[in-house]
Design a protein around this motif. Structure first.
Motif, mmCIF file in Angstrom:
data_model
loop_
_atom_site.group_PDB
_atom_site.id
_atom_site.type_symbol
_atom_site.label_atom_id
_atom_site.label_comp_id
_atom_site.label_asym_id
_atom_site.label_seq_id
_atom_site.Cartn_x
_atom_site.Cartn_y
_atom_site.Cartn_z
ATOM 1 N N ARG A 14 16.793 60.357 86.774
ATOM 2 C CA ARG A 14 17.159 61.781 86.852
ATOM 3 C C ARG A 14 17.161 62.423 85.467
ATOM 4 N NH1 ARG A 14 21.077 63.104 91.308
ATOM 5 N NH2 ARG A 14 20.763 65.203 90.556
ATOM 6 N N ARG A 15 17.602 61.667 84.442
ATOM 7 C CA ARG A 15 17.594 62.184 83.075
ATOM 8 C C ARG A 15 16.166 62.487 82.641
ATOM 9 N NH1 ARG A 15 19.300 58.246 78.477
ATOM 10 N NH2 ARG A 15 21.262 58.160 79.619
ATOM 11 N N GLN A 16 15.230 61.613 82.983
ATOM 12 C CA GLN A 16 13.824 61.850 82.648
ATOM 13 C C GLN A 16 13.278 63.056 83.396
ATOM 14 O OE1 GLN A 16 12.269 57.955 83.527
ATOM 15 N NE2 GLN A 16 12.364 57.328 81.383
ATOM 16 N N ALA A 17 13.721 63.249 84.628
ATOM 17 C CA ALA A 17 13.278 64.417 85.397
ATOM 18 C C ALA A 17 13.777 65.708 84.750
ATOM 19 C CB ALA A 17 13.764 64.309 86.838
ATOM 20 N N VAL A 18 15.020 65.710 84.289
ATOM 21 C CA VAL A 18 15.555 66.887 83.596
ATOM 22 C C VAL A 18 14.740 67.143 82.331
ATOM 23 C CG1 VAL A 18 17.539 67.810 82.326
ATOM 24 C CG2 VAL A 18 17.879 66.712 84.552
ATOM 25 N N GLY A 19 14.469 66.085 81.578
ATOM 26 C CA GLY A 19 13.657 66.241 80.372
ATOM 27 C C GLY A 19 12.281 66.798 80.679
ATOM 28 N N GLY A 20 11.696 66.356 81.778
ATOM 29 C CA GLY A 20 10.390 66.873 82.188
ATOM 30 C C GLY A 20 10.439 68.346 82.536
ATOM 31 N N ARG A 21 11.536 68.772 83.179
ATOM 32 C CA ARG A 21 11.676 70.199 83.507
ATOM 33 C C ARG A 21 11.892 71.032 82.243
ATOM 34 N NH1 ARG A 21 13.812 67.834 88.073
ATOM 35 N NH2 ARG A 21 15.984 67.872 87.411
ATOM 36 N N VAL A 22 12.635 70.469 81.286
ATOM 37 C CA VAL A 22 12.824 71.158 80.003
ATOM 38 C C VAL A 22 11.459 71.339 79.334
ATOM 39 C CG1 VAL A 22 13.778 70.943 77.672
ATOM 40 C CG2 VAL A 22 15.210 70.388 79.657
ATOM 41 N N GLU A 51 13.712 65.828 75.791
ATOM 42 C CA GLU A 51 12.538 66.031 76.647
ATOM 43 C C GLU A 51 11.998 64.716 77.197
ATOM 44 O OE1 GLU A 51 9.249 68.316 75.231
ATOM 45 O OE2 GLU A 51 10.405 70.169 75.137
ATOM 46 N N GLN A 52 12.059 63.666 76.411
ATOM 47 C CA GLN A 52 11.532 62.368 76.835
ATOM 48 C C GLN A 52 12.500 61.618 77.748
ATOM 49 O OE1 GLN A 52 8.402 61.355 76.175
ATOM 50 N NE2 GLN A 52 8.159 63.363 75.249
ATOM 51 N N GLY A 53 13.721 62.116 77.881
ATOM 52 C CA GLY A 53 14.714 61.448 78.722
ATOM 53 C C GLY A 53 15.378 60.275 78.038
ATOM 54 N N HIS A 54 15.230 60.174 76.717
ATOM 55 C CA HIS A 54 15.840 59.079 75.969
ATOM 56 C C HIS A 54 17.246 59.416 75.501
ATOM 57 C CE1 HIS A 54 12.110 56.928 76.066
ATOM 58 N NE2 HIS A 54 11.469 57.904 75.444
ATOM 59 N N ALA A 55 17.599 60.691 75.508
ATOM 60 C CA ALA A 55 18.927 61.128 75.094
ATOM 61 C C ALA A 55 19.568 61.900 76.230
ATOM 62 C CB ALA A 55 18.831 62.013 73.857
ATOM 63 N N SER A 56 20.859 61.772 76.323
ATOM 64 C CA SER A 56 21.621 62.474 77.339
ATOM 65 C C SER A 56 22.318 63.666 76.679
ATOM 66 C CB SER A 56 22.653 61.522 77.953
ATOM 67 O OG SER A 56 23.386 62.163 78.961
ATOM 68 N N PRO A 57 21.774 64.866 76.843
ATOM 69 C CA PRO A 57 22.334 66.025 76.142
ATOM 70 C C PRO A 57 23.673 66.462 76.730
ATOM 71 C CG PRO A 57 20.645 66.749 77.650
ATOM 72 C CD PRO A 57 20.647 65.238 77.691
ATOM 73 N N MET A 58 24.493 67.005 75.862
ATOM 74 C CA MET A 58 25.754 67.592 76.319
ATOM 75 C C MET A 58 25.430 68.887 77.061
ATOM 76 S SD MET A 58 28.249 66.931 73.073
ATOM 77 C CE MET A 58 29.663 67.480 74.009
ATOM 78 N N LEU A 59 26.327 69.307 77.901
ATOM 79 C CA LEU A 59 26.134 70.537 78.671
ATOM 80 C C LEU A 59 25.891 71.725 77.750
ATOM 81 C CD1 LEU A 59 26.069 72.081 81.323
ATOM 82 C CD2 LEU A 59 28.571 72.194 81.221
ATOM 83 N N ASP A 60 26.625 71.812 76.659
ATOM 84 C CA ASP A 60 26.435 72.927 75.725
ATOM 85 C C ASP A 60 24.998 72.974 75.208
ATOM 86 O OD1 ASP A 60 29.113 73.361 76.110
ATOM 87 O OD2 ASP A 60 29.711 72.921 74.045
ATOM 88 N N SER A 61 24.424 71.810 74.932
ATOM 89 C CA SER A 61 23.044 71.758 74.457
ATOM 90 C C SER A 61 22.081 72.240 75.534
ATOM 91 C CB SER A 61 22.671 70.339 74.027
ATOM 92 O OG SER A 61 23.443 69.943 72.919
ATOM 93 N N LEU A 62 22.299 71.828 76.776
ATOM 94 C CA LEU A 62 21.428 72.285 77.866
ATOM 95 C C LEU A 62 21.527 73.792 78.062
ATOM 96 C CD1 LEU A 62 21.759 69.492 80.559
ATOM 97 C CD2 LEU A 62 19.731 70.111 79.257
#
Length: 79
Positions: A14-22, A51-62
């Motif tokens: 799911r993290r990679q999917a979010v990165g892909g959407r970003v 973007e690559q899904g290697h990091a889990s961003p904080m909500l503020d960053s998103l």
């Protein structure tokens, strides 16, 4: 220092999917990673890891990423 437990595979997917959407939203806005990173005051390498899904961003960053790219936050995190 205790080791952190890695997230389960479904979370990583799911993290990679979010990165892909970003990434897709950034490309649709015709922006570079550097441009987004500068707007949100983040180094480009960290932004790239999101973007690559290697990091889990904080909500503020998103929230800042969505604002910089000009999309709704929900569009980035929608499953």
């Amino acid at each position: 220092m205790p080791r952190s437990i890695p997230p389960p595979d479904w979370v990583l997917t799911r993290r990679q999917a979010v990165g892909g959407r970003v990434r897709a939203a950034r490309l649709a806005a015709e922006m570079t990673q550097q441009q987004v990173a500068e707007r949100i005051e983040m180094d480009r390498a960290t932004y790239n890891r999101i973007e690559q899904g290697h990091a889990s961003p904080m909500l503020d960053s998103l929230i800042r990423i969505a604002d910089a790219i000009g999309v709704d936050l929900a569009d980035l995190v929608r499953a």
